[in-house]
Design an enzyme around this catalytic site. Structure first.
Site, mmCIF file in Angstrom:
data_model
loop_
_atom_site.group_PDB
_atom_site.id
_atom_site.type_symbol
_atom_site.label_atom_id
_atom_site.label_comp_id
_atom_site.label_asym_id
_atom_site.label_seq_id
_atom_site.Cartn_x
_atom_site.Cartn_y
_atom_site.Cartn_z
ATOM 1 N N GLU A 48 1.055 -1.287 -0.195
ATOM 2 C CA GLU A 48 -0.204 -0.029 0.077
ATOM 3 C C GLU A 48 0.990 1.388 0.010
ATOM 4 O O GLU A 48 1.902 1.176 0.512
ATOM 5 C CB GLU A 48 -0.943 -0.019 1.471
ATOM 6 C CG GLU A 48 -1.754 -1.174 1.371
ATOM 7 C CD GLU A 48 -2.595 -1.161 2.738
ATOM 8 O OE1 GLU A 48 -2.620 -0.175 3.190
ATOM 9 O OE2 GLU A 48 -2.967 -2.270 3.166
ATOM 10 N N ASP A 77 1.233 10.519 3.422
ATOM 11 C CA ASP A 77 1.761 11.424 4.363
ATOM 12 C C ASP A 77 0.889 12.279 4.919
ATOM 13 O O ASP A 77 0.686 13.299 4.556
ATOM 14 C CB ASP A 77 3.070 12.237 3.446
ATOM 15 C CG ASP A 77 3.990 12.635 4.700
ATOM 16 O OD1 ASP A 77 3.821 12.489 5.728
ATOM 17 O OD2 ASP A 77 4.789 13.415 4.082
ATOM 18 N N LYS A 137 1.974 4.703 1.346
ATOM 19 C CA LYS A 137 2.185 5.224 2.725
ATOM 20 C C LYS A 137 1.791 6.638 2.767
ATOM 21 O O LYS A 137 2.671 7.541 2.212
ATOM 22 C CB LYS A 137 3.522 5.154 3.558
ATOM 23 C CG LYS A 137 3.716 5.393 4.713
ATOM 24 C CD LYS A 137 4.857 4.948 5.352
ATOM 25 C CE LYS A 137 5.026 5.208 6.942
ATOM 26 N NZ LYS A 137 5.014 7.052 7.287
ATOM 27 N N CYS A 186 34.975 41.737 6.118
ATOM 28 C CA CYS A 186 33.620 41.560 6.652
ATOM 29 C C CYS A 186 32.712 42.409 5.922
ATOM 30 O O CYS A 186 32.769 43.582 5.426
ATOM 31 C CB CYS A 186 33.465 41.969 8.165
ATOM 32 S SG CYS A 186 31.924 41.833 8.758
ATOM 33 N N LYS A 230 10.514 3.563 3.556
ATOM 34 C CA LYS A 230 10.901 4.734 3.400
ATOM 35 C C LYS A 230 11.512 5.394 2.352
ATOM 36 O O LYS A 230 12.738 4.801 2.057
ATOM 37 C CB LYS A 230 11.336 5.613 4.805
ATOM 38 C CG LYS A 230 10.595 5.422 6.075
ATOM 39 C CD LYS A 230 9.196 6.197 6.218
ATOM 40 C CE LYS A 230 9.353 7.500 6.810
ATOM 41 N NZ LYS A 230 9.554 7.792 8.162
ATOM 42 N N CYS A 240 31.297 45.254 8.283
ATOM 43 C CA CYS A 240 32.109 46.075 8.784
ATOM 44 C C CYS A 240 33.383 46.573 7.936
ATOM 45 O O CYS A 240 34.293 47.371 8.231
ATOM 46 C CB CYS A 240 32.627 46.179 10.116
ATOM 47 S SG CYS A 240 33.452 44.766 10.518
ATOM 48 N N TYR A 275 -7.020 2.494 6.155
ATOM 49 C CA TYR A 275 -6.170 1.532 5.782
ATOM 50 C C TYR A 275 -6.385 0.360 6.771
ATOM 51 O O TYR A 275 -5.899 -0.727 6.422
ATOM 52 C CB TYR A 275 -4.904 1.755 5.736
ATOM 53 C CG TYR A 275 -4.163 2.561 6.833
ATOM 54 C CD1 TYR A 275 -4.160 2.030 8.141
ATOM 55 C CD2 TYR A 275 -3.992 3.960 6.865
ATOM 56 C CE1 TYR A 275 -3.717 2.737 9.264
ATOM 57 C CE2 TYR A 275 -3.407 4.590 7.841
ATOM 58 C CZ TYR A 275 -3.239 4.173 9.035
ATOM 59 O OH TYR A 275 -2.901 4.789 10.119
ATOM 60 N N CYS A 303 34.941 37.765 11.624
ATOM 61 C CA CYS A 303 35.296 39.100 11.838
ATOM 62 C C CYS A 303 35.427 39.181 13.369
ATOM 63 O O CYS A 303 34.515 38.863 14.283
ATOM 64 C CB CYS A 303 33.839 39.727 11.420
ATOM 65 S SG CYS A 303 34.153 41.448 11.622
ATOM 66 N N CYS A 332 31.807 45.592 15.096
ATOM 67 C CA CYS A 332 31.062 45.057 13.710
ATOM 68 C C CYS A 332 29.491 45.307 13.907
ATOM 69 O O CYS A 332 29.293 44.658 14.813
ATOM 70 C CB CYS A 332 31.658 43.765 13.233
ATOM 71 S SG CYS A 332 30.532 43.135 12.033
#
Ligand code: IVH
Length: 670
Positions: free
Chosen positions: A110, A114, A112, A401, A307, A404, A219, A419, A424
């Site tokens: 069957e 979700d 599955k 950076c 799965k 900054c 089911y 940094c 900063c």
């Protein structure tokens, strides 16, 4: 009156019939308009003559009175789950176990679905109660919401008493429509149809649930003695005959080869379905064999769920963006052409660090394979080299950076770039957010949005500035009223009384988590005393390592920090330990008593910070995933613990979900 009753009976019968044709058989005999007309006739009669309204009237499909909560109810027999198989070897082992127990068998394969498991109870053919799975023993009574699912018969063709189980789900089409609507209303869309179905079934107002267009596949039958079936396939056929909606893509196969063939076909075909499936369920078909094999504590021995592997899709890398955390770590993020993966649209994925980008040879413009690790966390798996555009650009982390412009450094032994400019901007804002968080100064109401504005209007540049804020400063901010401003000022004032460990933690000193802050504050009691300790003294404290000791001393020796502490003192911010023991701190109901496992790499905090925070909420943080684990928080690259959690059906959150919950709780200031 007699005439009315006769017409009501007739309307019930017609509407049930049309409903069944439309929603179960997918084969309507009348146009929608006719159904609507009859339904409205019935609604009118019931409005004028409420005495004719029954609990199984077709009008209940539109929903009824809102409830204030869902009642908890015990399942007659526990709702178990299935053990999982992830590959052919797992399936062959399952087959071997079956054959060892009962000999060669036929299997029922069957899809599955979700969605969410539900149990539906019928008494003399009437639908009387619908429960969620809950913890398997007790579920929530969501009867009113389930009645709005048109495919659930309210009255059966035979007056039979039994319980059936199935999966309630949201068809992809309804999901897309719902999210479109949510986006239009500026609301957060649902991540996937499963979450949307869960959210809908938990609506306290069944009228809202009715609008969500859920569906169901049944089911199993709980009490098979009610039917004269000898196999799962016969049982499903009889469910069909009774008026239930079962999934017709099921197939009876004669051995494990048939199972493998079915799986192979549906792995390819699943994308064409109008609903999501996350695997294939394989059941021994004959009921007497099922009975012979029996159950373990949590699942039947005669069935297994295969799965699907994490779905991989192709997307294109448009760009790489950088984000800067509180401690200055610069993290590259892939900006992708939005693609649907495992039920959600993905447009960003963390690339972790520069090494990883080069290891995988990821270039801007590349076509890349994207998947969700554990179906949750988006990840770039690999580049499709054959499709590399000629102008694909190799990526190099900037040397400076992006916020900054200070030079970035790579600290020895670490892959991350940092940094290290204490001024900063991006870091300062993150640092301010950290300072006001619950575990630190716990300033209720001072959220990210407000901090960003205050920072950009130059009203706060360091954490001490928070204590200089006035109502005049706050009022011009977005969505700020008189009352909110006053509440905020009150919260700031209150936070001045926080015990020393909160202040220490809030300062965001590297390597200093909540636990060590507590230990250090407990030992030295005042900030002044702390300024006199040496590194040697510190490392003697259990819980304080060399790195932390060094970092704390360097921090305290800094003149800017000395000035900052003086500034805080001048605003009467408490600098003493007030004797609040970790164990005295009240837990939060969301986490209190829960057993939680942290796994994978967290980006926004260290695992021990997360763990300390959870412990403060009353949770037990353990290292391995078992049956009794309530929640797994999975960071990036989470491995076997995540897989185990999934196979056990344990709840899993990603870091974003955790942070969201954390800030929600921090804001509540419980
Ligand atoms: S049979 C003892 N059949 O998968 C449990 N389950 O852990 C027997 N599911 O949440 C379940 N489609 O709700 C079965 N065709 C199917 C299913 C199915 C989805 C769900 C079920 C449960 C989970 C199994």
């Amino acid at each position: 009156m007699k005439d009315i009753q006769a017409r009501v009976n007739e309307l019930h019968q017609l509407l049930h019939q049309y409903n069944y044709e439309y929603h179960v058989q997918d084969n309507p005999s009348v146009p929608d308009s006719e159904y609507d007309q009859l339904l409205h006739e019935l609604i009118d009669i019931e409005a004028k003559h409420p005495e004719f309204k029954t609990s199984d009237s077709p009008t209940v499909r539109v929903g009824g009175e809102a409830q204030s909560s869902f009642e908890k109810k015990r399942h007659d027999t526990p709702m178990l789950s299935l053990s999982n198989a992830f590959n052919e070897a797992d399936l062959r082992r399952f087959d071997q176990r079956v054959r060892d127990a009962v000999g060669p068998v036929e299997y029922m394969c069957e899809l599955k679905i979700d969605g969410l498991a539900v149990s539906l109870k019928y008494v003399e053919g009437k639908f009387v109660q619908g429960l969620t799975r809950g913890d398997g023993t007790t579920g929530e009574d969501i009867t009113e919401n389930l009645k709005t699912i048109q495919a659930i018969p309210l009255t059966l063709k035979t007056p039979i008493s039994f319980e059936v189980r199935g999966e309630a789900y949201m068809p992809r089409k309804s999901f897309l429509k719902l999210n479109e609507l949510k986006e239009k209303r500026d609301e957060q869309p649902f991540a996937n149809p499963r979450n949307a179905a869960a959210g809908s079934l938990r609506q306290l107002d069944s009228k809202l649930a009715a609008q969500r267009k859920l569906d169901v596949f049944i089911y199993s039958i709980n009490d098979l003695t009610e039917l004269d079936a000898t196999s799962q396939s016969e049982a499903l056929d009889q469910l069909d005959d009774l008026g239930f909606k079962t999934n017709h893509n099921r197939e009876k196969v004669k051995d494990i080869e048939g199972v493998l063939d079915y799986i192979e076909r549906w792995t390819k075909q699943r994308e064409h379905l109008s609903y999501d499936i996350d695997g294939i369920v394989i059941k021994v078909n004959a009921l007497d064999y099922q009975e012979e094999m029996g159950f373990t504590q949590k699942s039947p021995r005669w069935a297994i769920a295969y799965k699907f592997p994490a779905e991989e899709v192709v997307s294109q890398l448009h760009d790489i963006e950088l984000s800067i955390g509180r401690t200055g770590v610069v993290t590259p993020t892939a900006i992708l052409e939005p693609v649907r993966v495992a039920g959600t649209t993905v447009s960003r994925a963390s690339l972790h660090n520069e090494d990883l980008i080069h290891e995988k040879d990821i270039r801007i413009g590349d076509h890349v394979v994207v998947k969700k690790a554990g179906d949750i966390i988006p990840e770039v798996v690999r580049v499709i080299l054959d499709r590399r555009p000629s102008d694909a650009k190799p990526y190099h982390m900037p040397t400076h950076c992006p916020s900054c412009d200070h030079e970035l450094v790579r600290i020895e032994g670490e892959v991350a770039l940092r940094c290290i400019n204490p001024k900063c901007q991006a870091q300062l804002v993150e640092g301010l957010i950290h300072f006001v968080s619950r575990q630190a100064m716990n300033i209720d109401g001072l959220g990210t949005k407000i901090i960003e504005q205050l920072y950009h209007y130059d009203l706060i540049k360091d954490v001490a500035d928070i204590f200089y804020l006035t109502k005049e400063d706050l009022l011009p901010l977005e969505r700020m009223g008189e009352k909110k401003a006053q509440n905020l000022l009150d919260a700031i004032e209150k936070s001045k009384q926080q015990s020393l460990e909160h202040l220490l933690f809030g300062l965001g000193i590297r390597h200093l988590g909540a636990k060590a802050s507590q230990v250090i504050a407990e030992k030295y009691e005042t900030m002044d005393r702390l300024f006199t300790v040496t590194e040697d003294e510190l490392v003697e404290i259990y819980d304080v390592g060399e790195k932390l000791a060094q970092s704390l001393i360097t921090y305290l020796e800094n003149d800017d920090i000395k000035r900052l502490i003086e500034k805080l003192k001048s605003q009467n911010v408490n600098m003493t330990f007030k004797g609040e023991k970790l164990s005295d701190i009240e837990g939060h109901p969301e986490f209190n008593g829960k057993t939680i496992v942290l796994t994978g790499k967290l980006q926004q905090m260290t695992r021990s910070e997360a763990s300390n925070w959870l412990k403060q909420q009353g949770a037990k943080v353990t290292s391995s995933v078992t049956k009794s684990t309530d929640l797994v928080i999975a960071g990036e690259d989470a491995g076997s613990k995540l897989t185990k959690a999934q196979s056990l059906g344990t709840e899993v959150w990603d870091e974003a979900q955790f942070i969201e919950k954390q800030s929600e709780i921090n804001k509540q200031g419980v």
